[in-house]
Design an enzyme around this catalytic site. Structure first.
Site, PDB file in Angstrom:
ATOM      1  N   HIS A 127       0.880 -36.511  40.777  1.00 29.39           N
ATOM      2  CA  HIS A 127       1.170 -34.945  40.614  1.00 29.39           C
ATOM      3  C   HIS A 127      -0.195 -34.503  39.983  1.00 29.39           C
ATOM      4  O   HIS A 127      -0.701 -34.990  38.949  1.00 29.39           O
ATOM      5  CB  HIS A 127       2.288 -34.695  39.735  1.00 29.39           C
ATOM      6  CG  HIS A 127       3.521 -34.799  40.629  1.00 29.39           C
ATOM      7  ND1 HIS A 127       4.970 -34.800  40.003  1.00 29.39           N
ATOM      8  CD2 HIS A 127       3.655 -34.791  41.757  1.00 29.39           C
ATOM      9  CE1 HIS A 127       5.906 -34.914  40.746  1.00 29.39           C
ATOM     10  NE2 HIS A 127       5.355 -35.029  42.010  1.00 29.39           N
TER      11      HIS A 127
ATOM     12  N   ARG B 117       5.192 -41.157  49.038  1.00 28.77           N
ATOM     13  CA  ARG B 117       5.445 -40.072  50.104  1.00 28.77           C
ATOM     14  C   ARG B 117       5.602 -40.642  51.380  1.00 28.77           C
ATOM     15  O   ARG B 117       5.026 -41.873  51.681  1.00 28.77           O
ATOM     16  CB  ARG B 117       4.527 -38.793  50.006  1.00 28.77           C
ATOM     17  CG  ARG B 117       4.220 -38.355  48.451  1.00 28.77           C
ATOM     18  CD  ARG B 117       3.143 -37.288  48.597  1.00 28.77           C
ATOM     19  NE  ARG B 117       3.104 -36.375  47.467  1.00 28.77           N
ATOM     20  CZ  ARG B 117       2.300 -36.871  46.333  1.00 28.77           C
ATOM     21  NH1 ARG B 117       1.499 -38.010  46.350  1.00 28.77           N
ATOM     22  NH2 ARG B 117       2.042 -36.154  45.054  1.00 28.77           N
TER      23      ARG B 117
ATOM     24  N   LYS C 152      -1.421 -36.657  47.846  1.00 27.54           N
ATOM     25  CA  LYS C 152      -1.414 -35.204  47.905  1.00 27.54           C
ATOM     26  C   LYS C 152      -2.424 -34.768  46.973  1.00 27.54           C
ATOM     27  O   LYS C 152      -2.582 -35.262  45.663  1.00 27.54           O
ATOM     28  CB  LYS C 152      -0.027 -34.674  47.557  1.00 27.54           C
ATOM     29  CG  LYS C 152       0.013 -33.128  47.754  1.00 27.54           C
ATOM     30  CD  LYS C 152       1.427 -32.801  47.615  1.00 27.54           C
ATOM     31  CE  LYS C 152       1.738 -31.340  47.977  1.00 27.54           C
ATOM     32  NZ  LYS C 152       2.996 -31.056  47.583  1.00 27.54           N
TER      33      LYS C 152
ATOM     34  N   TYR D  55      11.992 -32.860  37.350  1.00 26.62           N
ATOM     35  CA  TYR D  55      13.119 -34.201  37.385  1.00 26.62           C
ATOM     36  C   TYR D  55      13.823 -34.177  35.814  1.00 26.62           C
ATOM     37  O   TYR D  55      14.817 -34.756  35.908  1.00 26.62           O
ATOM     38  CB  TYR D  55      12.294 -35.513  37.518  1.00 26.62           C
ATOM     39  CG  TYR D  55      11.866 -35.462  38.723  1.00 26.62           C
ATOM     40  CD1 TYR D  55      12.344 -35.451  39.954  1.00 26.62           C
ATOM     41  CD2 TYR D  55      10.644 -35.548  39.158  1.00 26.62           C
ATOM     42  CE1 TYR D  55      11.998 -35.720  41.194  1.00 26.62           C
ATOM     43  CE2 TYR D  55       9.868 -35.593  40.144  1.00 26.62           C
ATOM     44  CZ  TYR D  55      10.630 -35.645  41.334  1.00 26.62           C
ATOM     45  OH  TYR D  55      10.280 -35.611  42.631  1.00 26.62           O
TER      46      TYR D  55
ATOM     47  N   HIS E  48      11.752 -38.530  51.232  1.00 27.09           N
ATOM     48  CA  HIS E  48      11.541 -38.088  50.199  1.00 27.09           C
ATOM     49  C   HIS E  48      12.459 -38.055  48.969  1.00 27.09           C
ATOM     50  O   HIS E  48      12.154 -38.180  47.674  1.00 27.09           O
ATOM     51  CB  HIS E  48      10.907 -36.546  50.141  1.00 27.09           C
ATOM     52  CG  HIS E  48       9.885 -36.206  49.431  1.00 27.09           C
ATOM     53  ND1 HIS E  48       8.600 -36.573  49.514  1.00 27.09           N
ATOM     54  CD2 HIS E  48      10.103 -35.249  48.227  1.00 27.09           C
ATOM     55  CE1 HIS E  48       7.726 -36.051  48.427  1.00 27.09           C
ATOM     56  NE2 HIS E  48       8.530 -35.453  47.549  1.00 27.09           N
TER      57      HIS E  48
ATOM     58  N   ARG F  25      11.966 -40.953  46.920  1.00 28.41           N
ATOM     59  CA  ARG F  25      10.926 -40.670  45.895  1.00 28.41           C
ATOM     60  C   ARG F  25      11.386 -40.039  44.871  1.00 28.41           C
ATOM     61  O   ARG F  25      11.098 -40.167  43.703  1.00 28.41           O
ATOM     62  CB  ARG F  25       9.714 -39.720  46.618  1.00 28.41           C
ATOM     63  CG  ARG F  25       8.538 -39.410  45.505  1.00 28.41           C
ATOM     64  CD  ARG F  25       7.483 -38.937  46.256  1.00 28.41           C
ATOM     65  NE  ARG F  25       6.689 -38.047  45.674  1.00 28.41           N
ATOM     66  CZ  ARG F  25       5.653 -38.433  45.036  1.00 28.41           C
ATOM     67  NH1 ARG F  25       5.184 -39.696  44.815  1.00 28.41           N
ATOM     68  NH2 ARG F  25       4.972 -37.608  44.130  1.00 28.41           N
TER      69      ARG F  25
END
Length: 230
Positions: free
Chosen positions: A200, A80, A105, A209, A174, A177
């Site tokens: 995640h 990120r 995150k 994805y 992003h 990514r």
């Protein structure tokens, strides 16, 4: 109730109604605990993904080694924007080829694999630039201490690279990514491993994805192709 009673409720009408009610309650000092307002769901748009050829073009566009390396790490490690900015020299661990991405995150740490090409690039950059504390140093703080490059600085690098590369897609940090995740799926990485590599918290976030990656399924086609074969 507003959306359910109207036969064809527009999301924009619903959104502005909720925003207006929230503003009205603030004026009259009525907290949302007394009048609960519905949340507004974000539209789930599919991510913009670059092809492998576009990634190669983008990575070779900047003249400065620092800028090329920044984009290579965003793509090569699936970082990120702020994770790149916070990357410190002590996190690299080039000998084990396993960089430590800290406090991503959701405050999730993770390790990511790194290829020999990136190791050589990082070592060349360290020898040439000699950064201190952060891999990519920004402006010094008020006390003269070291800080990492800002997220705005990274996005500036991305905008410049996009403009000079001639790529027409809307590209941000992003995007690299997203491209990292999509290309790994297309290269055979399973969805659980990808979830861990991306950091995640929920598999649902990673599943998006599958909608953009071309993996183990027939490519979509128009029925006209079958009506009028070439």
């Amino acid at each position: 109730m507003l959306k359910s009673k109207r036969k064809t409720p527009f999301d924009i009408f619903f959104k502005h109604t909720v925003y207006g009610l929230r503003y009205l309650y603030r004026i009259f000092d009525r907290t949302e605990s007394r009048v609960i307002l519905p949340s507004i769901e974000r539209q789930k748009a599919l991510p913009v993904v670059l092809s492998q050829q576009e990634v190669r073009l983008l990575l070779k566009t900047p003249k400065l080694l620092k800028h090329r390396l920044m984009m290579a790490l965003l793509y090569g490690w699936g970082l990120r924007n702020y994770e790149l900015c916070n990357l410190k020299l002590v996190h690299l661990d080039l000998e084990r080829a396993q960089p430590h991405i800290q406090q991503g995150k959701g405050r999730k740490d993770r390790y990511v694999p790194v290829c020999d090409l990136l190791i050589r690039g990082v070592k060349t950059y360290l020898q040439a630039e000699k950064p201190v504390e952060y891999l990519f140093n920004g402006q010094a703080d008020k006390e003269g201490g070291f800080t990492g490059i800002s997220t705005r600085g990274v996005q500036w690098v991305m905008r410049q690279a996009r403009q000079h590369s001639g790529i027409k897609k809307q590209i941000t940090a992003h995007t690299l990514r997203h491209s990292y995740a999509t290309h790994l799926l297309e290269m055979g990485t399973d969805i659980i491993t990808l979830k861990d590599l991306l950091g995640h918290g929920h598999i649902e976030t990673t599943l998006i994805y599958l909608h953009v990656a071309r993996v183990s399924r027939a490519l979509p086609f128009s029925p006209l192709e079958k009506l009028y074969p070439q």
